[in-house]
Design a protein around this motif. Structure first.
Motif, PDB file in Angstrom:
ATOM      1  N   PHE A 132       0.830  -1.207   0.000  1.00 25.14           N
ATOM      2  CA  PHE A 132       0.000   0.000   0.000  1.00 25.14           C
ATOM      3  C   PHE A 132       0.871   1.267   0.000  1.00 25.14           C
ATOM      4  N   THR A 133       0.565   2.176   0.939  1.00 18.93           N
ATOM      5  CA  THR A 133       1.308   3.435   1.034  1.00 18.93           C
ATOM      6  C   THR A 133       2.735   3.220   1.529  1.00 18.93           C
ATOM      7  N   TYR A 134       2.993   2.031   2.104  1.00 14.60           N
ATOM      8  CA  TYR A 134       4.328   1.753   2.638  1.00 14.60           C
ATOM      9  C   TYR A 134       5.323   1.388   1.539  1.00 14.60           C
ATOM     10  N   ASP A 193      -8.596   5.460  -1.327  1.00 14.52           N
ATOM     11  CA  ASP A 193      -8.062   4.165  -0.925  1.00 14.52           C
ATOM     12  C   ASP A 193      -7.121   3.587  -1.972  1.00 14.52           C
ATOM     13  N   GLN A 194      -6.397   4.452  -2.643  1.00 12.88           N
ATOM     14  CA  GLN A 194      -5.357   3.969  -3.541  1.00 12.88           C
ATOM     15  C   GLN A 194      -4.015   4.152  -2.837  1.00 12.88           C
ATOM     16  N   ASN A 195      -2.952   3.760  -3.473  1.00 15.33           N
ATOM     17  CA  ASN A 195      -1.670   3.841  -2.773  1.00 15.33           C
ATOM     18  C   ASN A 195      -0.948   5.161  -3.036  1.00 15.33           C
ATOM     19  N   VAL A 246     -15.337   6.600   5.041  1.00 14.55           N
ATOM     20  CA  VAL A 246     -14.188   6.369   4.176  1.00 14.55           C
ATOM     21  C   VAL A 246     -13.795   7.723   3.578  1.00 14.55           C
ATOM     22  N   LEU A 247     -12.510   7.808   3.209  1.00 19.46           N
ATOM     23  CA  LEU A 247     -11.931   9.109   2.872  1.00 19.46           C
ATOM     24  C   LEU A 247     -11.337   9.099   1.473  1.00 19.46           C
ATOM     25  N   GLY A 248     -11.461  10.216   0.805  1.00 20.60           N
ATOM     26  CA  GLY A 248     -10.862  10.336  -0.512  1.00 20.60           C
ATOM     27  C   GLY A 248     -10.411  11.761  -0.766  1.00 20.60           C
ATOM     28  N   LYS A 299      -7.252   7.761  18.917  1.00 17.42           N
ATOM     29  CA  LYS A 299      -6.138   6.935  19.419  1.00 17.42           C
ATOM     30  C   LYS A 299      -6.059   5.628  18.642  1.00 17.42           C
ATOM     31  N   ASN A 300      -7.166   5.232  18.003  1.00 19.63           N
ATOM     32  CA  ASN A 300      -7.144   4.021  17.162  1.00 19.63           C
ATOM     33  C   ASN A 300      -6.591   4.323  15.771  1.00 19.63           C
ATOM     34  N   ALA A 301      -6.061   5.530  15.579  1.00 19.82           N
ATOM     35  CA  ALA A 301      -5.453   6.000  14.317  1.00 19.82           C
ATOM     36  C   ALA A 301      -6.493   6.365  13.263  1.00 19.82           C
ATOM     37  N   ASN A 302      -7.763   6.078  13.534  1.00 24.44           N
ATOM     38  CA  ASN A 302      -8.790   6.471  12.568  1.00 24.44           C
ATOM     39  C   ASN A 302      -9.048   7.972  12.647  1.00 24.44           C
ATOM     40  N   LEU A 303      -9.529   8.513  11.542  1.00 28.16           N
ATOM     41  CA  LEU A 303      -9.928   9.917  11.540  1.00 28.16           C
ATOM     42  C   LEU A 303     -11.406   9.992  11.922  1.00 28.16           C
ATOM     43  N   LEU A 304     -11.707  10.770  12.951  1.00 22.74           N
ATOM     44  CA  LEU A 304     -13.093  10.919  13.400  1.00 22.74           C
ATOM     45  C   LEU A 304     -13.639  12.255  12.930  1.00 22.74           C
ATOM     46  N   PRO A 331      -1.158   5.658  21.465  1.00 23.67           N
ATOM     47  CA  PRO A 331      -2.150   6.451  20.735  1.00 23.67           C
ATOM     48  C   PRO A 331      -1.709   6.730  19.293  1.00 23.67           C
ATOM     49  N   GLY A 332      -2.531   6.304  18.320  1.00 22.94           N
ATOM     50  CA  GLY A 332      -2.244   6.569  16.910  1.00 22.94           C
ATOM     51  C   GLY A 332      -1.297   5.577  16.264  1.00 22.94           C
ATOM     52  N   VAL A 333      -0.849   4.566  17.006  1.00 26.71           N
ATOM     53  CA  VAL A 333       0.144   3.634  16.455  1.00 26.71           C
ATOM     54  C   VAL A 333      -0.429   2.211  16.424  1.00 26.71           C
TER      55      VAL A 333
HETATM   56  C1  B12 Z   1      -2.545   0.377   5.241  1.00 24.74           C
HETATM   57  C2  B12 Z   1      -3.974   0.611   5.646  1.00 24.74           C
HETATM   58  C3  B12 Z   1      -4.518  -0.187   6.638  1.00 24.74           C
HETATM   59  C4  B12 Z   1      -3.671  -1.167   7.436  1.00 24.74           C
HETATM   60  C5  B12 Z   1      -2.869  -0.400   8.507  1.00 24.74           C
HETATM   61  C6  B12 Z   1      -3.703   0.648   9.267  1.00 24.74           C
HETATM   62  C7  B12 Z   1      -2.875   1.793   9.833  1.00 24.74           C
HETATM   63  N1  B12 Z   1      -3.243   2.200  11.035  1.00 24.74           N
HETATM   64  O1  B12 Z   1      -1.957   2.321   9.212  1.00 24.74           O
HETATM   65  C8  B12 Z   1      -4.748  -2.144   7.962  1.00 24.74           C
HETATM   66  C9  B12 Z   1      -4.913  -3.269   6.971  1.00 24.74           C
HETATM   67  C10 B12 Z   1      -4.453  -2.739   9.348  1.00 24.74           C
HETATM   68  C11 B12 Z   1      -5.967  -1.241   7.939  1.00 24.74           C
HETATM   69  C12 B12 Z   1      -7.057  -1.418   8.745  1.00 24.74           C
HETATM   70  C13 B12 Z   1      -8.175  -0.597   8.732  1.00 24.74           C
HETATM   71  N2  B12 Z   1      -8.439   0.358   7.817  1.00 24.74           N
HETATM   72 CO1  B12 Z   1      -7.146   0.965   6.514  1.00 24.74          CO
HETATM   73  N3  B12 Z   1      -5.989   1.754   5.247  1.00 24.74           N
HETATM   74  C14 B12 Z   1      -4.744   1.595   5.011  1.00 24.74           C
HETATM   75  C15 B12 Z   1      -4.274   2.572   3.923  1.00 24.74           C
HETATM   76  C16 B12 Z   1      -4.171   1.802   2.596  1.00 24.74           C
HETATM   77  C17 B12 Z   1      -2.962   3.289   4.221  1.00 24.74           C
HETATM   78  C18 B12 Z   1      -2.860   3.840   5.666  1.00 24.74           C
HETATM   79  C19 B12 Z   1      -1.497   4.392   5.969  1.00 24.74           C
HETATM   80  O2  B12 Z   1      -0.812   4.916   5.093  1.00 24.74           O
HETATM   81  N4  B12 Z   1      -1.046   4.256   7.216  1.00 24.74           N
HETATM   82  C20 B12 Z   1       0.238   4.710   7.607  1.00 24.74           C
HETATM   83  C21 B12 Z   1       0.302   5.702   8.775  1.00 24.74           C
HETATM   84  C22 B12 Z   1       1.323   6.812   8.477  1.00 24.74           C
HETATM   85  O3  B12 Z   1      -0.904   6.300   8.970  1.00 24.74           O
HETATM   86  P1  B12 Z   1      -1.617   6.491  10.368  1.00 24.74           P
HETATM   87  O4  B12 Z   1      -1.647   5.270  11.221  1.00 24.74           O
HETATM   88  O5  B12 Z   1      -2.895   7.091   9.960  1.00 24.74           O
HETATM   89  O6  B12 Z   1      -0.606   7.512  11.080  1.00 24.74           O
HETATM   90  C23 B12 Z   1      -1.028   8.770  11.532  1.00 24.74           C
HETATM   91  C24 B12 Z   1      -1.416   8.739  13.005  1.00 24.74           C
HETATM   92  O7  B12 Z   1      -0.531   7.851  13.672  1.00 24.74           O
HETATM   93  C25 B12 Z   1      -1.174  10.191  13.378  1.00 24.74           C
HETATM   94  N5  B12 Z   1      -0.464  10.328  14.603  1.00 24.74           N
HETATM   95  C26 B12 Z   1       0.855  10.468  14.742  1.00 24.74           C
HETATM   96  N6  B12 Z   1       1.154  10.660  16.025  1.00 24.74           N
HETATM   97  C27 B12 Z   1      -0.003  10.611  16.717  1.00 24.74           C
HETATM   98  C28 B12 Z   1      -0.231  10.747  18.071  1.00 24.74           C
HETATM   99  C29 B12 Z   1      -1.545  10.669  18.541  1.00 24.74           C
HETATM  100  C30 B12 Z   1      -1.778  10.856  19.993  1.00 24.74           C
HETATM  101  C31 B12 Z   1      -2.603  10.398  17.626  1.00 24.74           C
HETATM  102  C32 B12 Z   1      -4.013  10.269  18.121  1.00 24.74           C
HETATM  103  C33 B12 Z   1      -2.359  10.271  16.241  1.00 24.74           C
HETATM  104  C34 B12 Z   1      -1.036  10.384  15.821  1.00 24.74           C
HETATM  105  O8  B12 Z   1      -0.341  10.777  12.375  1.00 24.74           O
HETATM  106  C35 B12 Z   1       0.152   9.747  11.539  1.00 24.74           C
HETATM  107  C36 B12 Z   1       0.515  10.305  10.177  1.00 24.74           C
HETATM  108  O9  B12 Z   1      -0.567  10.947   9.555  1.00 24.74           O
HETATM  109  C37 B12 Z   1      -5.452   3.603   3.918  1.00 24.74           C
HETATM  110  C38 B12 Z   1      -5.811   4.169   2.520  1.00 24.74           C
HETATM  111  C39 B12 Z   1      -4.862   5.244   2.106  1.00 24.74           C
HETATM  112  N7  B12 Z   1      -4.447   5.226   0.866  1.00 24.74           N
HETATM  113  O10 B12 Z   1      -4.506   6.104   2.884  1.00 24.74           O
HETATM  114  C40 B12 Z   1      -6.637   2.817   4.533  1.00 24.74           C
HETATM  115  C41 B12 Z   1      -7.504   3.543   5.556  1.00 24.74           C
HETATM  116  C42 B12 Z   1      -6.609   4.201   6.574  1.00 24.74           C
HETATM  117  N8  B12 Z   1      -8.209   2.444   6.198  1.00 24.74           N
HETATM  118  C43 B12 Z   1      -9.436   2.685   6.487  1.00 24.74           C
HETATM  119  C44 B12 Z   1     -10.293   1.809   7.184  1.00 24.74           C
HETATM  120  C45 B12 Z   1     -11.781   2.073   7.116  1.00 24.74           C
HETATM  121  C46 B12 Z   1      -9.741   0.759   7.930  1.00 24.74           C
HETATM  122  C47 B12 Z   1     -10.470  -0.127   8.958  1.00 24.74           C
HETATM  123  C48 B12 Z   1     -11.454   0.630   9.869  1.00 24.74           C
HETATM  124  C49 B12 Z   1     -11.174  -1.263   8.184  1.00 24.74           C
HETATM  125  C50 B12 Z   1     -11.824  -2.332   9.038  1.00 24.74           C
HETATM  126  N9  B12 Z   1     -12.996  -2.103   9.597  1.00 24.74           N
HETATM  127  O11 B12 Z   1     -11.274  -3.398   9.171  1.00 24.74           O
HETATM  128  C51 B12 Z   1      -9.266  -0.692   9.747  1.00 24.74           C
HETATM  129  C52 B12 Z   1      -8.905   0.209  10.942  1.00 24.74           C
HETATM  130  C53 B12 Z   1      -7.621  -0.177  11.623  1.00 24.74           C
HETATM  131  C54 B12 Z   1      -7.008   0.995  12.381  1.00 24.74           C
HETATM  132  N10 B12 Z   1      -7.374   1.193  13.634  1.00 24.74           N
HETATM  133  O12 B12 Z   1      -6.174   1.706  11.791  1.00 24.74           O
HETATM  134  C55 B12 Z   1      -9.822   4.093   6.101  1.00 24.74           C
HETATM  135  C56 B12 Z   1      -9.837   4.953   7.385  1.00 24.74           C
HETATM  136  C57 B12 Z   1     -11.008   5.877   7.486  1.00 24.74           C
HETATM  137  C58 B12 Z   1     -10.936   6.694   8.754  1.00 24.74           C
HETATM  138  N11 B12 Z   1     -12.079   7.180   9.167  1.00 24.74           N
HETATM  139  O13 B12 Z   1      -9.900   6.884   9.337  1.00 24.74           O
HETATM  140  C59 B12 Z   1      -8.683   4.460   5.063  1.00 24.74           C
HETATM  141  C60 B12 Z   1      -8.269   5.922   5.073  1.00 24.74           C
HETATM  142  C61 B12 Z   1      -9.203   4.040   3.695  1.00 24.74           C
HETATM  143  C62 B12 Z   1     -10.108   5.111   3.101  1.00 24.74           C
HETATM  144  N12 B12 Z   1      -9.698   5.697   1.991  1.00 24.74           N
HETATM  145  O14 B12 Z   1     -11.143   5.422   3.640  1.00 24.74           O
HETATM  146  N13 B12 Z   1      -5.808  -0.220   7.057  1.00 24.74           N
END
Ligand code: B12
Length: 383
Positions: free
Chosen positions: A58-60, A138-140, A172-174, A158-163, A211-213
């Motif tokens: 994916f994005t990684y 949801d593309q890479n 879902v986001l685009g 804290k679950n890393a989702n956007l609320l 939180p967020g990880v």
């Molecule tokens: C890879 C991926 C996954 C992976 C890894 C998830 C992850 N957490 O990275 C897996 C397969 C596990 C997964 C699962 C899910 N996913 Co997904 N996934 C993706 C994808 C393809 C890339 C995400 C990515 O690049 N992550 C990498 C890191 C950098 O991102 P991050 O975790 O968001 O990191 C941020 C936070 O950590 C934050 N942060 C940093 N420091 C701190 C500190 C604090 C205190 C906090 C709160 C935050 C924070 O900043 C970081 C950088 O922005 C996207 C689509 C896309 N192209 O973006 C969909 C996407 C993220 N997924 C989505 C969905 C719906 C899900 C699921 C809910 C599906 C399900 N029901 O099973 C689960 C939720 C799991 C979860 N809690 O994250 C949606 C999320 C919608 C939303 N409202 O957030 C996306 C955006 C797809 C979409 N286009 O709608 N997913």
């Protein structure tokens, strides 16, 4: 920046775009400058380096590309982010139905297509002025959540989702990447989690490390998509989840509250539960015709079969002959991964007669697994 329409007067482009999205049913629309997405870029590199991405691509795969909108559209100036609420009424499972696997809410119908078609309306408006515009969902090519956060659609839970305020994380986001200059952008939304940590505490596999990880290797949502076997310690916590996991959203107060405040549309989900015996009887073509929209590593139908086999062990009736027959059939499969998961479920169900008939498996990995104890149904250790 403005549209000249002598009849309507001059409507700022930003307001017009917002109206187009909202009238089309988007839960939120916002925009920001098309700059490199830090800290997402650094976070992607760091998490990949320490292994939190597991085998995910994916994005990684190319963090520098997926955090640079200019790599998708040279000359990009603005990112328009849109959110689509996918929460729908779920009909109660019908009585007397066979063992079933649960599908996470986002995957029950093609919500990405719903989102994309609405973002295309915004893109068309920009193209009408001669601008270039590319829709991504949801593309890479881009980290959608990082854009949505910058564009002021919501806060990072804290679950890393956007609320999104009023919708929780059930969106879902685009993104529309465009070379139009839409304006100054939207302010980010302040944190709405406060001290709450329900998602961290209630994750069935303790996948939220901080939180967020999220550690993808532990996240059930990834385990049901990945090429690797479902880790043995995750098979009981998997429960009846066939595709996706909603636990960190189901327990999230703002997401629960959003449902209460604005009940989801009455339009029913298309595919909230899947009959497991039915699914396991399908050939590859029929299975992919039904579920090929889901991400399955390598587009391999055995990825979803293997999950279904584990669920049969978790929810199937240990006395039901059709359940045992199906598991035995798969325990004799030429595909080692199917045998592995079928055998685990036979052990979970205490199907000693079937296991005796099968004898030891020929594969050394499956033999090694047979030495690890499987919690039998009904005798799990208390929490
Ligand atoms: C890879 C991926 C996954 C992976 C890894 C998830 C992850 N957490 O990275 C897996 C397969 C596990 C997964 C699962 C899910 N996913 Co997904 N996934 C993706 C994808 C393809 C890339 C995400 C990515 O690049 N992550 C990498 C890191 C950098 O991102 P991050 O975790 O968001 O990191 C941020 C936070 O950590 C934050 N942060 C940093 N420091 C701190 C500190 C604090 C205190 C906090 C709160 C935050 C924070 O900043 C970081 C950088 O922005 C996207 C689509 C896309 N192209 O973006 C969909 C996407 C993220 N997924 C989505 C969905 C719906 C899900 C699921 C809910 C599906 C399900 N029901 O099973 C689960 C939720 C799991 C979860 N809690 O994250 C949606 C999320 C919608 C939303 N409202 O957030 C996306 C955006 C797809 C979409 N286009 O709608 N997913």
């Amino acid at each position: 920046m403005t549209r000249s329409d002598p009849a309507a007067g001059s409507v700022p482009l930003a307001a017009e775009i917002r109206t187009i999205g909202e009238q089309a049913g988007l839960a939120a629309v916002g925009f920001c400058a098309a700059e490199v997405l830090e800290p997402a870029r650094t976070v992607l590199h760091q998490r990949r380096a320490v292994g939190l991405a597991g085998s995910m691509q994916f994005t990684y795969r190319n963090p520098d590309r997926s955090t640079d909108p200019g790599r998708t559209l040279p000359g990009a100036r603005t990112l328009v982010a849109g959110a689509w609420n996918y929460r729908r009424e779920t009909p109660a499972p019908s009585d007397g139905a066979g063992p079933a696997g649960r599908v996470a809410a986002y995957a029950r119908r093609d919500h990405y297509a719903e989102l994309r078609s609405r973002l295309e309306l915004i893109a068309d408006r920009l193209r009408a002025d001669g601008h270039r515009a590319v829709v991504l969902a949801d593309q890479n090519h881009i980290v959608d959540r990082a854009v949505a956060w910058r564009a002021g659609l919501g806060w990072f839970g804290k679950n890393a989702n956007l609320l999104v305020p009023g919708h929780g994380s059930w969106v879902v986001l685009g993104v529309v990447v465009t070379d139009a200059d839409v304006g100054d952008g939207t302010e980010p939304v302040a944190d709405g989690c406060g001290p709450c940590r329900r998602c961290i505490d209630d994750c069935p596999t303790e996948a939220i490390l901080a939180p967020g990880v999220v550690d993808a290797r532990r996240c059930l949502a990834w385990s049901v998509q990945a090429a690797e076997p479902i880790p043995i310690e995750q098979r009981v916590p998997l429960g009846d989840r066939l595709y996706g996991c909603d636990e960190c959203q189901d327990v999230c107060p703002p997401s629960i509250g959003a449902d209460r405040a604005a009940p989801p549309p009455a339009e029913a989900d298309q595919l909230d539960h899947v009959d497991l015996l039915d699914l396991l009887a399908l050939d590859d073509a029929a299975l992919m015709a039904r579920h090929g929209r889901w991400y399955l590593a390598g587009r391999d139908p055995d990825v979803v079969r293997r999950t279904a086999l584990v669920i049969l062990g978790n929810v199937g009736d240990p006395d039901a002959q059709e359940v045992l027959r199906m598991l035995e059939r798969y325990a004799r499969s030429p595909v080692v991964e199917l045998r592995r998961h079928a055998r685990w479920s036979l052990r979970r169900l205490g199907a000693d007669a079937v296991l005796g008939r099968l004898g030891p498996d020929a594969d050394p990995d499956v033999q090694a697994e047979a030495r690890i104890e499987v919690p039998k149904r009904g005798v799990e250790a208390p929490d």
